[in-house]
Design an enzyme around this catalytic site. Structure first.
Site, PDB file in Angstrom:
ATOM      1  N   LYS A  16       0.814  -1.230   0.000  1.00 53.70           N
ATOM      2  CA  LYS A  16       0.000   0.000   0.000  1.00 53.70           C
ATOM      3  C   LYS A  16       0.839   1.269   0.000  1.00 53.70           C
ATOM      4  O   LYS A  16       0.622   2.161  -0.800  1.00 53.70           O
ATOM      5  CB  LYS A  16      -0.823   0.110   1.294  1.00 53.70           C
ATOM      6  CG  LYS A  16      -1.986  -0.730   1.443  1.00 53.70           C
ATOM      7  CD  LYS A  16      -2.699  -0.378   2.756  1.00 53.70           C
ATOM      8  CE  LYS A  16      -2.071  -0.997   3.968  1.00 53.70           C
ATOM      9  NZ  LYS A  16      -1.549  -0.268   5.008  1.00 53.70           N
ATOM     10  N   ARG A 169      -1.214  -8.044  13.521  1.00 51.46           N
ATOM     11  CA  ARG A 169      -1.711  -7.010  12.604  1.00 51.46           C
ATOM     12  C   ARG A 169      -2.531  -7.644  11.480  1.00 51.46           C
ATOM     13  O   ARG A 169      -3.519  -7.083  11.030  1.00 51.46           O
ATOM     14  CB  ARG A 169      -0.543  -6.209  12.013  1.00 51.46           C
ATOM     15  CG  ARG A 169       0.045  -5.217  13.008  1.00 51.46           C
ATOM     16  CD  ARG A 169       1.390  -4.706  12.555  1.00 51.46           C
ATOM     17  NE  ARG A 169       1.333  -3.883  11.369  1.00 51.46           N
ATOM     18  CZ  ARG A 169       2.343  -3.736  10.514  1.00 51.46           C
ATOM     19  NH1 ARG A 169       3.483  -4.358  10.722  1.00 51.46           N
ATOM     20  NH2 ARG A 169       2.214  -2.979   9.460  1.00 51.46           N
TER      21      ARG A 169
HETATM   22  P1  AMP Z   1       0.441   1.144   8.930  1.00 52.05           P
HETATM   23  O1  AMP Z   1       1.752   1.811   8.736  1.00 52.05           O
HETATM   24  O2  AMP Z   1      -0.614   1.635   7.975  1.00 52.05           O
HETATM   25  O3  AMP Z   1       0.548  -0.356   8.958  1.00 52.05           O
HETATM   26  O4  AMP Z   1      -0.070   1.581  10.394  1.00 52.05           O
HETATM   27  C1  AMP Z   1       0.690   1.308  11.551  1.00 52.05           C
HETATM   28  C2  AMP Z   1      -0.201   1.283  12.788  1.00 52.05           C
HETATM   29  O5  AMP Z   1      -0.829   2.565  12.982  1.00 52.05           O
HETATM   30  C3  AMP Z   1      -1.345   0.296  12.753  1.00 52.05           C
HETATM   31  O6  AMP Z   1      -0.945  -1.018  13.076  1.00 52.05           O
HETATM   32  C4  AMP Z   1      -2.281   0.899  13.806  1.00 52.05           C
HETATM   33  O7  AMP Z   1      -1.806   0.660  15.118  1.00 52.05           O
HETATM   34  C5  AMP Z   1      -2.139   2.385  13.544  1.00 52.05           C
HETATM   35  N1  AMP Z   1      -3.146   2.866  12.548  1.00 52.05           N
HETATM   36  C6  AMP Z   1      -2.905   3.274  11.264  1.00 52.05           C
HETATM   37  N2  AMP Z   1      -4.049   3.663  10.666  1.00 52.05           N
HETATM   38  C7  AMP Z   1      -5.035   3.495  11.574  1.00 52.05           C
HETATM   39  C8  AMP Z   1      -6.437   3.707  11.544  1.00 52.05           C
HETATM   40  N3  AMP Z   1      -7.059   4.160  10.450  1.00 52.05           N
HETATM   41  N4  AMP Z   1      -7.151   3.423  12.673  1.00 52.05           N
HETATM   42  C9  AMP Z   1      -6.546   2.967  13.780  1.00 52.05           C
HETATM   43  N5  AMP Z   1      -5.228   2.735  13.877  1.00 52.05           N
HETATM   44  C10 AMP Z   1      -4.463   2.993  12.791  1.00 52.05           C
END
Ligand code: AMP
Length: 214
Positions: A16, A169
């Site tokens: 992504k 995750r």
């Molecule tokens: P990512 O880099 O997109 O994998 O996001 C890392 C972490 O940020 C996730 O595992 C969540 O803990 C938090 N996070 C990111 N986006 C969201 C969201 N829309 N709602 C809640 N937690 C989020």
């Protein structure tokens, strides 16, 4: 139809962030990454920063109250600009909140990838904190070992890219994020891309399927 607002959806490790960056760079979109924004807040030495850091490290989702209003405000401030959202909305309640506030996505790109592939990708992932670039020890190594090609900074393994957290995750993704496909599917805006393929091929497919490049 012009695509002003795009959401990119997929499991952790589906690509992504990388593909969203390509879209931003090549088609003039503003890249909004909820993970990057939250990690920045988490690095601050404040009560909220520490609380977000522990939620991220556990592979859980931060509460809607912390993220819904923040994103809605960003969307309002960026009205009229082309935006690519990476990571928000990530659960049904967030998508419903946006819909209730009359925010719609013109397209939703779904990067479909298996748990096996995701585990392989994340287990070798290296991240540059400042530039936001990501590498992979096997599939996309930096030119110089452990150093970002773009910024020259030292590459790190993200706390939540450790194997135990990746599993957590992925299960949070299946439970909370997959239902968004049905939600947006009903609005017929979902474009599915097979993300099991290499980064370059996935990008070519996105250009063909989403931006109708010949
Ligand atoms: P990512 O880099 O997109 O994998 O996001 C890392 C972490 O940020 C996730 O595992 C969540 O803990 C938090 N996070 C990111 N986006 C969201 C969201 N829309 N709602 C809640 N937690 C989020």
């Amino acid at each position: 139809m012009s695509l002003n607002t795009i959401l990119i959806l997929g499991a952790p490790g589906s690509g992504k962030g990388t593909q969203a960056k390509f879209i931003a760079d090549q088609y003039g979109y503003k890249h909004l990454s909820s993970g990057d924004i939250l990690r920045k807040t988490a690095s601050e030495d404040t009560e909220i920063g520490r609380s977000i850091a522990s939620i991220i490290a556990a592979g859980e989702l931060v509460p809607d109250e912390l993220i819904n209003k923040m994103f809605l405000n960003s969307f309002k401030n960026l009205e009229g600009e082309k935006i690519i959202c990476d990571g928000y909305p990530r659960k049904l309640s967030q998508a419903e909140f946006l819909a209730d506030n009359s925010f719609v996505f013109d397209a939703v790109i779904y990067l479909n990838v298996s748990l096996e592939e995701v585990t392989d990708r994340i287990s070798g992932r290296l991240t540059a904190k400042l530039s936001g670039e990501t590498y992979h020890v096997k599939h996309r190594p930096p030119k110089v070992d452990g150093v970002c090609d773009v910024s020259g900074e030292k590459l790190i393994i993200r706390e939540d890219d450790k194997p135990e957290t990746v599993k957590k995750r992925y299960s949070v993704y299946l439970k909370e994020t997959q239902p968004l496909l049905e939600f947006y599917g009903k609005k017929s805006v979902v474009i599915e891309i097979d993300s099991e393929q290499s980064m370059d091929i996935v990008w070519k497919e996105i250009e063909k399927e989403v931006f109708k490049k010949k």
